[in-house]
Design a protein around this motif. Structure first.
Motif, PDB file in Angstrom:
ATOM      1  N   ARG A 159     -70.351 -30.336  38.907  1.00 11.73           N
ATOM      2  CA  ARG A 159     -70.619 -29.309  39.906  1.00 11.73           C
ATOM      3  C   ARG A 159     -71.573 -28.309  39.284  1.00 11.73           C
ATOM      4  N   ILE A 160     -72.571 -27.881  40.039  1.00 12.95           N
ATOM      5  CA  ILE A 160     -73.568 -26.945  39.506  1.00 12.95           C
ATOM      6  C   ILE A 160     -73.677 -25.730  40.413  1.00 12.95           C
ATOM      7  N   GLY A 161     -73.549 -24.562  39.815  1.00 25.23           N
ATOM      8  CA  GLY A 161     -73.841 -23.314  40.491  1.00 25.23           C
ATOM      9  C   GLY A 161     -75.151 -22.764  39.953  1.00 25.23           C
ATOM     10  N   THR A 162     -75.848 -22.035  40.787  1.00 19.66           N
ATOM     11  CA  THR A 162     -77.163 -21.517  40.400  1.00 19.66           C
ATOM     12  C   THR A 162     -77.112 -20.003  40.235  1.00 19.66           C
ATOM     13  N   LEU A 163     -77.731 -19.523  39.164  1.00 19.11           N
ATOM     14  CA  LEU A 163     -77.930 -18.092  38.966  1.00 19.11           C
ATOM     15  C   LEU A 163     -79.412 -17.799  39.154  1.00 19.11           C
ATOM     16  N   VAL A 164     -79.742 -16.846  40.018  1.00 19.87           N
ATOM     17  CA  VAL A 164     -81.143 -16.442  40.144  1.00 19.87           C
ATOM     18  C   VAL A 164     -81.363 -15.236  39.232  1.00 19.87           C
ATOM     19  N   THR A 165     -82.462 -15.293  38.524  1.00 19.34           N
ATOM     20  CA  THR A 165     -82.756 -14.326  37.467  1.00 19.34           C
ATOM     21  C   THR A 165     -83.960 -13.475  37.830  1.00 19.34           C
ATOM     22  N   ALA A 166     -83.873 -12.208  37.546  1.00 19.46           N
ATOM     23  CA  ALA A 166     -85.025 -11.311  37.654  1.00 19.46           C
ATOM     24  C   ALA A 166     -85.559 -11.054  36.254  1.00 19.46           C
ATOM     25  N   MET A 167     -86.866 -10.937  36.127  1.00 21.41           N
ATOM     26  CA  MET A 167     -87.475 -10.666  34.835  1.00 21.41           C
ATOM     27  C   MET A 167     -87.410  -9.167  34.562  1.00 21.41           C
ATOM     28  N   ARG A 168     -86.862  -8.821  33.392  1.00 19.47           N
ATOM     29  CA  ARG A 168     -86.558  -7.421  33.130  1.00 19.47           C
ATOM     30  C   ARG A 168     -87.799  -6.562  32.926  1.00 19.47           C
ATOM     31  N   GLU A 174     -85.112  -7.166  44.855  1.00 25.47           N
ATOM     32  CA  GLU A 174     -85.495  -8.253  45.756  1.00 25.47           C
ATOM     33  C   GLU A 174     -84.800  -9.559  45.355  1.00 25.47           C
ATOM     34  N   ILE A 175     -84.712  -9.809  44.052  1.00 31.10           N
ATOM     35  CA  ILE A 175     -84.063 -11.040  43.581  1.00 31.10           C
ATOM     36  C   ILE A 175     -82.552 -10.952  43.766  1.00 31.10           C
ATOM     37  N   ALA A 176     -81.993  -9.766  43.594  1.00 28.57           N
ATOM     38  CA  ALA A 176     -80.564  -9.593  43.853  1.00 28.57           C
ATOM     39  C   ALA A 176     -80.252  -9.881  45.320  1.00 28.57           C
ATOM     40  N   GLU A 177     -81.098  -9.404  46.222  1.00 28.22           N
ATOM     41  CA  GLU A 177     -80.902  -9.693  47.645  1.00 28.22           C
ATOM     42  C   GLU A 177     -81.021 -11.192  47.913  1.00 28.22           C
ATOM     43  N   LEU A 178     -81.912 -11.843  47.181  1.00 30.41           N
ATOM     44  CA  LEU A 178     -82.060 -13.304  47.301  1.00 30.41           C
ATOM     45  C   LEU A 178     -80.772 -14.000  46.880  1.00 30.41           C
ATOM     46  N   ALA A 179     -80.160 -13.526  45.806  1.00 30.06           N
ATOM     47  CA  ALA A 179     -78.916 -14.123  45.326  1.00 30.06           C
ATOM     48  C   ALA A 179     -77.822 -14.013  46.377  1.00 30.06           C
ATOM     49  N   VAL A 180     -77.710 -12.863  46.999  1.00 30.35           N
ATOM     50  CA  VAL A 180     -76.679 -12.662  48.020  1.00 30.35           C
ATOM     51  C   VAL A 180     -76.995 -13.492  49.265  1.00 30.35           C
ATOM     52  N   ARG A 181     -78.258 -13.598  49.587  1.00 31.69           N
ATOM     53  CA  ARG A 181     -78.653 -14.364  50.774  1.00 31.69           C
ATOM     54  C   ARG A 181     -78.284 -15.835  50.639  1.00 31.69           C
ATOM     55  N   PHE A 182     -78.298 -16.344  49.415  1.00 30.54           N
ATOM     56  CA  PHE A 182     -78.020 -17.763  49.192  1.00 30.54           C
ATOM     57  C   PHE A 182     -76.640 -18.020  48.597  1.00 30.54           C
ATOM     58  N   ARG A 183     -75.760 -17.014  48.552  1.00 29.41           N
ATOM     59  CA  ARG A 183     -74.519 -17.202  47.810  1.00 29.41           C
ATOM     60  C   ARG A 183     -73.558 -18.181  48.462  1.00 29.41           C
ATOM     61  N   ASP A 184     -73.709 -18.473  49.721  1.00 27.66           N
ATOM     62  CA  ASP A 184     -72.870 -19.486  50.360  1.00 27.66           C
ATOM     63  C   ASP A 184     -73.550 -20.844  50.394  1.00 27.66           C
ATOM     64  N   ARG A 185     -74.694 -20.944  49.721  1.00 26.38           N
ATOM     65  CA  ARG A 185     -75.442 -22.210  49.711  1.00 26.38           C
ATOM     66  C   ARG A 185     -75.673 -22.738  48.298  1.00 26.38           C
ATOM     67  N   GLY A 186     -74.955 -22.199  47.310  1.00 24.62           N
ATOM     68  CA  GLY A 186     -75.075 -22.728  45.956  1.00 24.62           C
ATOM     69  C   GLY A 186     -75.441 -21.728  44.887  1.00 24.62           C
ATOM     70  N   GLY A 227     -74.588 -16.317  41.453  1.00 22.98           N
ATOM     71  CA  GLY A 227     -74.722 -15.022  40.807  1.00 22.98           C
ATOM     72  C   GLY A 227     -76.156 -14.658  40.484  1.00 22.98           C
ATOM     73  N   PHE A 228     -76.290 -13.562  39.754  1.00 20.46           N
ATOM     74  CA  PHE A 228     -77.574 -12.913  39.459  1.00 20.46           C
ATOM     75  C   PHE A 228     -77.624 -12.587  37.968  1.00 20.46           C
ATOM     76  N   ASP A 229     -78.837 -12.454  37.449  1.00 20.09           N
ATOM     77  CA  ASP A 229     -79.035 -12.203  36.026  1.00 20.09           C
ATOM     78  C   ASP A 229     -80.370 -11.487  35.849  1.00 20.09           C
ATOM     79  N   ILE A 230     -80.532 -10.814  34.726  1.00 21.41           N
ATOM     80  CA  ILE A 230     -81.870 -10.392  34.304  1.00 21.41           C
ATOM     81  C   ILE A 230     -82.127 -10.990  32.931  1.00 21.41           C
TER      82      ILE A 230
END
Length: 394
Positions: free
Chosen positions: A165-174, A181-193, A196-199
């Motif tokens: 099983r694979i979960g995806t973390l979307v990362t923003a460059m610090r 914007e990337i955090a909003e992207l993470a929430v927008r896709f959180r029910d689709r795989g 979480g979020f990272d920098i």
């Protein structure tokens, strides 16, 4: 944890992480162990041949060599710089060939297949969508391509008898200014795989508090996030990540040892009746991290390459494990470090003398720390990890 415990020698009935075991049997035993991977970068795990083929398909001309094995050696040697900044320069080539949908799908598909082949049962793989827009894709299209690739790879692995099983973390460059914007992207896709979020990126000069807006948004959305901290930069980055940003986990966090005082000479007496002066003393930040069970996403091979530690023998993994921090084993970048989860475990066993009981504990630590609902984490521990290690216990 008893790192001095003897393990059965080669030829015994139980497969064990014994250095005396023949390499093929030993490697197979480690691959069979169920693993949970929390810190792995998609753009740091490409197959060298895939890099070459995607470069040819999309006209990328920047590769330093044109042969698969030579390219693999180049990535490893270029990453062995002792500097996080120079280490990160190698990603120009992998990111460079990941600018189109077909490339993103392929890389994600192969990532899932490779991890499953190594016995990984759950992985959280991270990538920075903002770095994959040069081919004309939008942020949502980039994320969807990666999710489609993971789904395809998981299906192929399952048909081959390897469940993952694979979960995806979307990362923003610090160093950039798109974290909200990337955090909003993470929430927008959180029910689709997306789980979480990272920098990520160079820590020095780019403190996590620059991105407070993104972290506040994640907290307000009841969403998970981890923060790269305490790798190239010291204790202040860890303190900011947990005290101001509220990180659920620490990406690396190896520099937490800056707040741990080891007895003079570095000799620690771990016996139950040891005098107080022979045990490490934790400062307030270290105590807080341990007390709150904040997971440390430790990446032994990568930490050596980036200069976070001098050598594997000097890595504080064992110190932190003995002090009962929530340590986890991770790959970081499988291409740059020429590693796998099995390989990282083997190195830890050879360096610190761990046995299967220790490795199971580290794996359960990771499962407890996954960005999954509690019942799913519990099921993974009880139904997958414990039965898998019970076979190895013999």
């Amino acid at each position: 944890m008893d790192t001095t415990a003897n393990v059965p020698a080669a030829g015994s009935d139980a497969q064990t992480p014994s250095a005396s075991q023949p390499d093929p049997a030993r490697a197979a035993a480690f691959r069979a162990a169920p693993k949970v991977l929390l810190h792995d970068h998609l753009d740091g795990g490409l197959r060298p041949q895939t890099v070459l083929e995607l470069a040819d398909a999309h006209g990328y001309r920047g590769l330093p060599v044109g042969d698969g094995p030579e390219l693999a050696r180049w990535f490893r040697s270029a990453a062995d710089s002792g500097s996080l900044e120079r280490y990160l320069e190698t990603f120009a080539h992998t990111v460079g060939v990941m600018q189109h949908r077909d490339a993103l799908v392929r890389v994600a598909r192969e990532c899932a297949m490779d991890l499953a082949d190594d016995g990984v049962v759950y992985a959280e793989v991270r990538f920075a969508p903002e770095q994959h827009l040069e081919g004309g894709l939008g942020l949502d299209e980039v994320v969807q391509a990666v999710l489609d690739g993971f789904a395809a790879g998981v299906d192929i692995a399952a048909r081959g008898g390897r469940a993952i099983r694979i979960g995806t973390l979307v990362t923003a460059m610090r160093h950039a200014a798109r974290s909200r914007e990337i955090a909003e992207l993470a929430v927008r896709f959180r029910d689709r795989g997306v789980v979480g979020f990272d920098i990520a990126g160079a820590e020095a000069g780019n403190p996590p508090t620059r991105h407070l807006d993104a972290f506040e948004f994640m907290r307000q959305s009841n969403a998970h996030f981890t923060i790269h901290a305490g790798e190239a930069f010291g204790l202040p980055s860890i303190h900011e990540a947990i005290a101001f940003c509220g990180a659920d986990r620490l990406g690396h966090g190896v520099r937490i040892t800056d707040d741990i005082t080891v007895p003079d000479g570095g000799i620690v007496d771990w016996s139950p009746d040891a005098p107080s002066g022979s045990r490490p003393v934790l400062g307030r930040v270290a105590n807080y991290v341990r007390d709150k069970r904040i997971p440390l996403e430790l990446c032994p091979s990568s930490n050596v390459q980036t200069g976070a530690v001098a050598s594997l023998a000097d890595h504080p993994f064992d110190l932190l494990a003995r002090l009962r921090f929530r340590v986890t084993v991770n790959t970081d970048n499988r291409l740059m470090s020429d590693t796998t989860m099995s390989g990282e475990m083997i190195k830890l066993v050879d360096t610190f003398g761990y046995d299967w009981v220790d490795l199971q504990r580290f794996t359960i630590n990771a499962a407890k720390s996954a960005f999954l609902p509690f019942d799913q984490r519990l099921a993974m521990i009880d139904d997958v990890i414990k039965p898998g290690y019970a076979v190895l216990f013999g």
